[in-house]
Design an enzyme around this catalytic site. Structure first.
Site, PDB file in Angstrom:
ATOM      1  N   GLU A   1      -5.707  -2.257  -0.458  1.00 55.85           N
ATOM      2  CA  GLU A   1      -4.517  -1.642  -0.630  1.00 55.85           C
ATOM      3  C   GLU A   1      -4.826   0.113  -0.635  1.00 55.85           C
ATOM      4  OE1 GLU A   1      -2.062  -2.919   0.118  1.00 55.85           O
ATOM      5  OE2 GLU A   1      -2.714  -5.049  -0.073  1.00 55.85           O
TER       6      GLU A   1
ATOM      7  N   GLU B   1       0.776  -1.130  -0.054  1.00 50.61           N
ATOM      8  CA  GLU B   1      -0.065  -0.040   0.161  1.00 50.61           C
ATOM      9  C   GLU B   1       0.852   1.142   0.023  1.00 50.61           C
ATOM     10  OE1 GLU B   1       0.214  -1.235   4.497  1.00 50.61           O
ATOM     11  OE2 GLU B   1       0.252  -2.006   2.549  1.00 50.61           O
ATOM     12  N   ASN B   2       1.945   1.397  -0.389  1.00 47.33           N
ATOM     13  CA  ASN B   2       2.898   2.488  -0.581  1.00 47.33           C
ATOM     14  C   ASN B   2       2.019   3.754  -1.056  1.00 47.33           C
ATOM     15  OD1 ASN B   2       5.320   0.433  -0.492  1.00 47.33           O
ATOM     16  ND2 ASN B   2       4.563  -0.035  -2.545  1.00 47.33           N
TER      17      ASN B   2
END
Length: 871
Positions: free
Chosen positions: A304, A270-271
Site C-alpha cells: 500500500e 492505498e488512499n
C-alpha cells in the site's frame, strides 16, 4: 437468475470524460444514520470531450437534497436525479461551480463501500466505484482533482478526524462537536478519497527522507491494542527506506497515516496519505499472530505504501488498466519481501500462490487477460490474474532487458507520467525507449488470457557430444478467445550432469514465436536440463525425462527454485499414477527414491530450514487436482496424498524425530525470516510425525500446543492435530477457544482451523459452526475464515460425493449476497473448477450453482460470477 443486468463495458469504447473537475471541496456533517455531504466542484468542459454534451454524474443509493450552479439553486426542470444518477443537460462552456448536497446512512451500509461504520468508527472504501455512494460524481479514475475536505463530528465519539493530505485547521463547535480541514495538494481520482473519524489509539513514528523532509507516521488501531501495531510501523519505515534506495521514490506529504478497522472487504486500501487496512494485516504480537501474519503485514504495508507512486502519483486511465497499478505494485512488494527475507523462499511462495489461484483461474470459465477487454462488474476483476500474473509480466520484462535498463525504464515512467492517468502501452514504451528493444509482441501477455504450455524435447548424441533442446508453445482456448498467438517467453536455463557437474551455466533462450531451439557441442556427459530457472515465465512445462533426472536436479541444481520444483514434479508424477491406480481398485503408490530424497533434506536441514520446510512439503490435494484438470476425483486424490505422506514419514522417521528435537530448541521470539523458517520446518516435521503414527504423533502435537510460547507453534500444533480424530484434537481446540474467545482475529483462526477438518461429516460440522454464538456472516473476515477456508482448503469436505458441501456453500453465499455482494461474489469463485470434476460431483456442483442462481434476486457482483461460471 434474477439480478440487474448491467451493460458490458468495453475497452475499445473508451472515450475521454466530457467534463473535468479541477477542485473538489467536501463538507461532511457526520451522524451515524444521516450524514450530510456537501460537495462543491470546480468544473469545466473537457476540450477533448463532446461539444455540448450533458453532465452525467454517477450515484449509488444516494438521497438527493439539492443542487446549485454557481451559487444559484437549480430549477426542478434543469436536471434529472435518481439514487443512481444526476444528469444536467444544459451547462455553460465556461468553467462553473456545481454544489450538490446528499444524505447517506453509514450505519446501514452493510456493503462496506462508500462511507460506513465499523465498530463505531466512520471509514470509507471508494475503490473501484464506492465514492458514488457518498456523492454524485464523475466516478472514473481519469478524472483527477485537487481536494479539500472539512468534516465535523461529535468530539467525544470521534476525537480523531482524518483525511487525505495534510491537516490545515481544527477547532471546536457548539454542542460538543468539533471539525478538521484537510488539504491534499496532489491531484487524485475520487477512488483514492478517504475519511476516518472515531476513537482510536495511535502508534507514532517518524521518517526522514533523503531530501530532509520529516514525515510524521501514525498507525491507528482499536483502543488498547496500540502495542500490536509496532511491527506494522517497523514495516512502514523499512518500506519507505527501501523505495528511496531501490527506485529513488521519496514520500511527498508531511504525514502518513494508517488506520486499521475490523470490517473491510479487502486487505487494505492505498488512499493518498491515509491507508485503511483490514486489522488482520496490522495487529501482531508473538502471542496473537503467526509468522505468516507477520509476513503478510510486512508485505501488505509495503504494497500500500508503494502505491503512493505506482497507483496514486501515476494512476490508471480506466479500470481495464488495473494491472498497471496492481501488477506493478505486487512486483514491488515481492521484491521488497525478497530483500527483507530469503529470495529463493519468497520466489517459491509467490509461485505457489500464482499456481494455486491464477493458473486455476486461467484454466476455467473465469479466465480473463491481465488487461481485460470487457467487464460487467469491475469489482470481480481484482483477481490473481491482474495482481499475481501482472507481477510475473514485470518479472519477465526485467529479465528480458536487464536490471540496469529496467531501472532506467522505471525512472523514465515516473518522470514522463507523474500526475497522469496512464495506460499499459505508455508503461511498456518507457522500457522500449531505454532498451532499444521492440516490445510490441510482449503486449500480447496483457491482452491474451490463458497459461501457455511449453513442450520441450531433447536429443543427446554421446558420440559427438552434441545436445539439442527444442521448445514449442501452445495456449488452449479461453472464454472469448478461441485462437491464440505465440507469447514472448524467456526460458532461463542451465545444464547439469547426473553427478552434479555444471555443464552449462545460466542463459536465457527467448521464444518469440511458436518454437525455438538451442544446441550445445562438446558435452562429454549426458546433460539434464534445468528449465525456467527462477520461474522465468508463467507457463506450464511438459518434458519427458529419464528416470532419476528429477531427483538428480533436486540434489544438485544450482538454482534453488528448480531444486524445489524438481521434487514437486517427482512427487506430482508419482501421485498422478497413484490416483489412477486407486480409481482402478489397486493400492496407492509410494517410492523409496523420493522418500530418500526427502530424508536427505531433513538430515541436512540445518543449512537452510526455511527452504527445507518448503522442499519437504508434498503437493497439496488442490495442486494435484489442478495438474489432473479433467475427471478429477477428490476422494482418490486424498487417499493418494495421505498414503505417500504416511510412507515417507515412516521411512524417514528417525531423521524426522531428530530434526524436530533440534528445531524445538527455540529462544526469544523474533519474526525475522530465518527464525520464521525454523518454526516453519518444525511445523512440517510435526505433520510427518503425526503421519508416521497418529496416536503418538497426536500426543507430541498436543505437548507442543501446551508448551508453545508463540502463536505460530500453537497453530502449527493444532494444524498437525486436524487429521487426528482424537481427544487431543478436541481438547486443544477447546483450550484454544477458551483462551482467545475475546480476540476476534484469533477466533477467525479457530473457525478456519475447524473448517479444514476432513471426513464425511465435514459439511455438517461447518454448518453447525455457522450457528456458533461467535459466528456472523456480516463480518468479512469471519465469513472468509469459515466459508472460504472450507471451500478452498478442505477439498474432501467441499467436494463431498453427496453434494452437501456444494449446497452448504451455495446457501451461505446466497445469504451473504443480500448484505455484501462483493464478499458473496468472491466466495462463489470457489466453484470455478467445477467442470473439471468427475461426473457425479460435477452434476452435484452444477445443481448447487443453478439453485443459487435462480434462488432469489442476486446482486450484479454475484450475478456476473454465476453467469460466467455456468456459461
Amino acid at each position: 437468475m434474477r439480478s440487474d443486468n448491467p451493460p458490458v463495458i468495453r475497452l475499445s469504447e473508451y472515450r475521454v470524460p466530457d467534463f473535468l473537475v479541477d477542485r473538489v471541496s467536501l463538507d461532511f456533517m457526520l451522524e451515524p444514520e444521516a450524514t450530510r455531504v456537501v460537495s462543491t466542484l470546480a468544473m469545466r468542459r473537457n476540450p477533448a470531450g463532446r461539444p455540448g454534451a450533458p453532465l452525467e454524474l454517477d450515484g449509488d443509493e444516494l438521497v438527493f437534497v439539492s443542487a446549485a450552479l454557481d451559487g444559484k439553486p437549480l430549477a426542478a426542470d434543469a436536471f434529472t436525479v435518481s439514487p443512481q444518477a444526476l444528469a444536467i443537460p444544459d451547462l455553460p462552456d465556461e468553467p462553473f461551480i456545481l454544489t450538490i448536497e446528499t444524505v447517506v446512512n453509514p450505519a446501514a451500509n452493510t456493503k462496506l463501500m462508500g462511507l460506513y461504520r465499523s465498530n463505531g468508527v466512520y471509514c470509507t472504501q471508494c475503490e473501484a466505484d464506492g465514492f458514488r455512494r457518498i456523492s454524485y460524481f464523475l466516478d472514473r479514475p481519469d478524472v483527477m482533482s485537487i481536494w479539500r475536505v472539512r468534516m465535523e463530528a461529535d468530539k467525544a465519539a470521534c476525537p480523531l478526524l482524518l483525511c487525505n493530505g495534510n491537516p490545515v485547521e481544527i477547532g471546536d463547535l457548539p454542542g460538543g462537536r468539533h471539525f478538521a480541514v484537510w488539504d491534499d495538494p496532489h491531484k487524485k481520482p475520487c477512488y483514492l478519497f478517504a475519511l476516518v473519524a472515531g476513537d482510536l489509539d495511535g502508534f507514532p513514528g517518524e521518517h526522514v527522507t533523503p531530501s530532509g523532509r520529516k514525515v510524521k507516521l501514525n498507525v491507528y488501531v482499536e483502543k488498547g491494542k496500540a502495542e500490536r501495531a509496532a511491527y506494522a510501523m517497523d514495516s512502514l519505515i523499512r518500506s519507505m527506506k527501501w523505495d528511496e534506495e531501490k527506485f529513488g521514490r521519496e514520500y511527498d506529504l508531511d504525514l502518513f497515516n494508517i488506520v486499521a478497522v475490523s470490517d473491510f472487504n479487502m486487505g487494505a486500501m492505498e488512499n493518498k496519505g491515509l491507508n485503511i487496512f483490514n486489522d488482520r494485516y496490522i495487529l501482531a504480537s508473538p502471542d496473537t499472530a503467526t509468522d505468516q501474519d507477520y509476513h503478510n503485514i510486512e508485505a501488505i504495508v509495503a504494497h500500500e505504501y508503494f502505491h503512493n507512486w505506482t497507483g496514486n502519483r501515476i494512476t490508471c486511465r480506466d479500470w481495464f488498466q488495473l494491472c498497471l497499478k496492481e501488477g506493478l505494485t505486487v512486483f514491488r512488494d515481492q521484491e521488497f519481501s525478497s530483500d527483507m527475507r530469503s529470495r529463493p523462499v519468497e520466489r517459491i511462495a509467490n509461485v505457489l500462490t500464482l499456481r494455486a489461484a491464477q493458473f486455476v483461474e486461467d484454466a476455467g470459465p473465469l479466465s480473463h487477460p491481465v488487461r481485460p477487454q470487457t467487464y460487467k462488474e469491475i469489482n470481480n476483476f481484482y483477481t490473481a490474474t491482474v495482481y499475481n500474473k501482472g507481477s510475473e509480466l514485470i518479472q519477465m520484462l526485467r529479465l528480458m532487458i536487464g536490471e540496469a535498463k529496467f531501472r532506467e525504464g522505471m525512472d523514465l515512467y515516473f518522470a514522463r507520467h507523474d500526475g497522469e492517468a496512464a495506460i499499459v502501452e505508455q508503461f511498456i514504451q518507457c522500457f522500449a525507449d531505454v532498451s532499444g528493444k521492440d516490445l510490441k509482441s510482449f503486449m500480447r501477455w496483457y491482452d491474451q488470457a490463458g497459461t501457455p504450455l511449453v513442450t520441450v524435447t531433447q536429443d543427446y548424441d554421446a558420440t559427438t557430444g552434441k545436445y539439442r533442446l527444442d521448445f514449442r508453445q501452445e495456449t488452449a482456448p479461453t472464454p472469448g478467445q478461441p485462437t491464440k498467438g505465440p507469447q514472448v517467453i524467456p526460458v532461463k536455463l542451465g545444464l547439469i550432469a547426473e553427478d552434479g557437474e555444471v555443464l552449462a551455466g545460466d542463459e536465457v533462450v527467448a521464444m518469440d514465436g511458436p518454437s525455438a531451439s538451442r544446441e550445445w557441442t562438446g558435452l562429454n556427459k549426458r546433460p539434464i536440463p534445468s528449465l525456467f530457472r527462477g520461474f522465468s515465465a508463467p507457463v506450464r512445462v511438459a518434458i519427458e525425462r529419464a528416470p532419476g533426472d528429477l531427483l538428480a536436479l533436486a540434489r544438485h541444481d544450482t538454482d534453488p527454485f528448480n531444486r524445489w520444483q524438481s521434487l514437486q514434479d517427482a512427487a506430482t508424477a508419482l501421485l498422478r499414477r497413484s490416483v489412477t491406480a486407486i480409481r482402478k481398485g489397486d493400492a496407492p503408490l509410494a517410492d523409496a527414491a523420493l522418500a530418500e530424497a526427502i530424508r536427505h533434506l531433513v538430515e541436512t536441514s540445518a543449512s537452510d530450514p526455511a527452504f527445507t520446510a518448503l522442499a519437504i512439503t508434498l503437493p497439496t490435494e488442490a495442486d494435484l487436482a489442478r495438474e489432473i484438470a479433467t475427471d478429477v476425483d477428490p476422494g482418490a486424490i486424498g487417499i493418494a496424498v495421505d498414503h505417500l505422506r504416511d510412507e515417507i514419514a515412516r521411512f524417514a522417521l528417525h531423521d524426522i524425530e531428530a530434526a524436530y528435537a533440534d528445531f524445538s530448541k527455540e529462544g526469544t521470539f523474533s519474526p525475522d525470516g530465518a527464525s520464521a523458517g525454523r518454526r516453519a520446518l518444525r511445523s512440517q516435521l510435526l505433520r510427518y510425525l503425526v503421519a508416521a503414527d497418529r496416536a503418538a504423533g497426536a500426543k507430541t502435537a498436543f505437548r507442543q500446543f501446551q508448551t508453545a510460547h508463540n502463536m505460530t507453534d500453537r497453530i502449527g500444533a493444532l494444524a498437525a492435530l486436524l487429521p487426528c480424530e482424537s481427544a487431543e484434537r478436541e481438547d486443544a481446540l477447546a483450550l484454544f477457544y477458551e483462551r482467545y474467545k475475546g480476540e476476534h482475529l484469533i477466533l477467525d483462526m479457530w473457525f478456519a482451523l475447524q473448517a479444514r477438518i476432513g471426513g464425511e461429516d465435514a459439511p455438517a460440522h461447518v454448518k453447525a459452526l455457522t450457528a456458533h454464538p461467535q459466528f456472523t456472516l456480516t463480518n468479512p473476515n469471519r465469513a472468509r475464515a469459515l466459508i472460504a477456508t472450507f471451500a478452498n482448503a478442505n477439498p474432501r469436505g467441499f467436494h463431498a460425493a453427496d453434494g452437501s458441501g456444494y449446497r452448504l456453500v451455495a446457501e451461505l453465499i446466497g445469504e451473504i449476497d443480500a448484505r455484501n455482494p462483493q464478499i458473496a461474489a468472491r466466495l462463489a469463485t470457489a466453484f470455478r473448477s467445477w467442470k473439471g470434476l468427475e461426473n457425479g460431483r460435477r452434476a452435484q456442483a452444477e445443481a448447487a450453482l443453478r439453485a443459487l442462481a435462480t434462488g432469489g434476486d442476486r446482486s450484479r457482483d454475484l450475478g456476473d460470477i454465476l453467469e460466467r461460471t455456468l456459461s
